[in-house]
Scaffold this active site. Structure first.
Site, PDB file in Angstrom:
ATOM      1  N   ASP A  99       0.857  -1.181   0.000  1.00  0.00           N
ATOM      2  CA  ASP A  99       0.000   0.000   0.000  1.00  0.00           C
ATOM      3  C   ASP A  99       0.902   1.243   0.000  1.00  0.00           C
ATOM      4  OD1 ASP A  99      -2.927   1.053   0.446  1.00  0.00           O
ATOM      5  OD2 ASP A  99      -1.776   2.030   2.029  1.00  0.00           O
ATOM      6  N   HIS A 294      -7.095  -6.182  -1.453  1.00  0.00           N
ATOM      7  CA  HIS A 294      -6.048  -5.202  -1.223  1.00  0.00           C
ATOM      8  C   HIS A 294      -5.067  -5.594  -0.131  1.00  0.00           C
ATOM      9  CE1 HIS A 294      -4.102  -1.324  -1.189  1.00  0.00           C
ATOM     10  NE2 HIS A 294      -4.332  -1.195   0.099  1.00  0.00           N
TER      11      HIS A 294
END
Length: 323
Positions: A99, A294
């Site tokens: 991320d 994610h």
């Protein structure tokens, strides 16, 4: 088991989790997480002969969180990782980021190839410095409600997230999270970032109530401002990185993402994933994990660990030697 301590690096205190001996591997987490997000990777990499260090990044967890928004530029974030390597007594390291930690890892490799001998990024592709300031380009394109924009005004997102931290973490990590780009990435007028999801949904199998409690207590203690300040430097980072326009990262590299991650399925993200080798001429592998979203290293630790271990073993100058 990993040990923890606070170490001085780049002029601030960084809380770290570490384990193992051998070539140094630094793991950089993203938003809204802490070093705990690497709980599945730290013991696996340490057992394979690496010295693994995962810091709470600047503004997160038990690490320092400077008050000044300008203290969260990409130079400060990379500076922390460089300082950490030096504070650990090493001269070389391999760096892995997920991320927001991925841009830190990519830029660490770009800025300091003399230190970072290999780089892996999870979920976020390497930097493609565009033709203008990202937030300005969004406005020019008629977009005014992207979540980056919602995060810009200090205090707004903080108030929403800190009103009920347990609900915030349950929605962001345990709910749909970033699986639905229309729901998660665009904030409806008069509503907040969390309005798209219910906290009543059951947690995914990869996230336990104990895991969620750990993240919740961490953000209750630290608040959200530090992590949000990273977003408040997006345009400034574009300005600061002008000298690296069209630069490439020549070290061995690895990219991993979940096939259902909105970061790579959107128009811009998909294009960047298809063009990784423009920036990464020595890309060793692009692993897109079917069924994963994610939070890929938490969702699919066995597959992520196997890919990281193969990559790091090949990149380590001598497994078990000094980094």
């Amino acid at each position: 088991m990993p040990t923890t301590r606070v170490i001085k690096a780049n002029g601030i205190d960084l809380f770290i989790r570490e384990a193992g001996q051998g070539p140094l591997v630094v793991l950089c987490h993203g938003w809204p997480e802490t070093s705990y997000s690497w709980r599945h990777q730290i013991p696996a990499l340490a057992a394979a002969g690496f010295h693994v260090v995962a810091p709470d990044m600047r503004g997160y967890g038990q690490s320092a969180g400077p008050a000044d928004v300008a203290a969260y530029s990409i130079f400060d974030l990379v500076g922390d990782v460089v300082g950490l390597v030096q504070a650990l007594g090493a001269t070389k390291a391999m760096v892995v980021g997920h991320d927001w930690g991925a841009p830190v890892a990519w830029h660490a490799a770009l800025f300091r190839p003399d230190i970072f001998t290999a780089v892996a990024g999870l979920s976020v592709p390497p930097p493609f410095r565009g033709r203008g300031r990202p937030l300005e380009l969004l406005r020019q394109g008629g977009i005014t409600n992207f979540y980056w924009q919602y995060f810009q005004t200090p205090g707004v997102a903080e108030a929403e997230f800190e009103h009920d931290v347990a609900r915030t973490m349950r929605v962001v990590l345990g709910g749909r999270g970033l699986a639905d780009p229309n729901a998660a990435m665009f904030v409806q007028e008069g509503k907040g970032f969390l309005s798209h999801a219910s906290a009543e949904e059951p947690l995914p199998t990869w996230l336990s109530e104990d895991d969620l409690a750990h993240f919740t207590e961490s953000f209750r203690a630290s608040g959200f401002r530090g992590g949000l300040n990273w977003y408040r430097n997006i345009d400034r980072n574009w300005e600061l990185t002008a000298p690296w326009q069209d630069a490439q990262i020549h070290q061995p590299s690895l990219f991993i993402a979940g096939a259902q991650d909105a970061v790579i399925t959107g128009l811009i993200g998909a294009k960047r994933v298809n063009e990784l080798q423009r920036v990464l001429p020595n890309l060793t592998r692009k692993l897109i994990i079917e069924g994963a979203g994610h939070w890929v290293q938490q969702e699919r630790p066995e597959e992520v660990n196997a890919a990281l271990l193969k990559f790091l073993r090949e990149a380590a100058p001598q497994l078990g030697g000094t980094a």
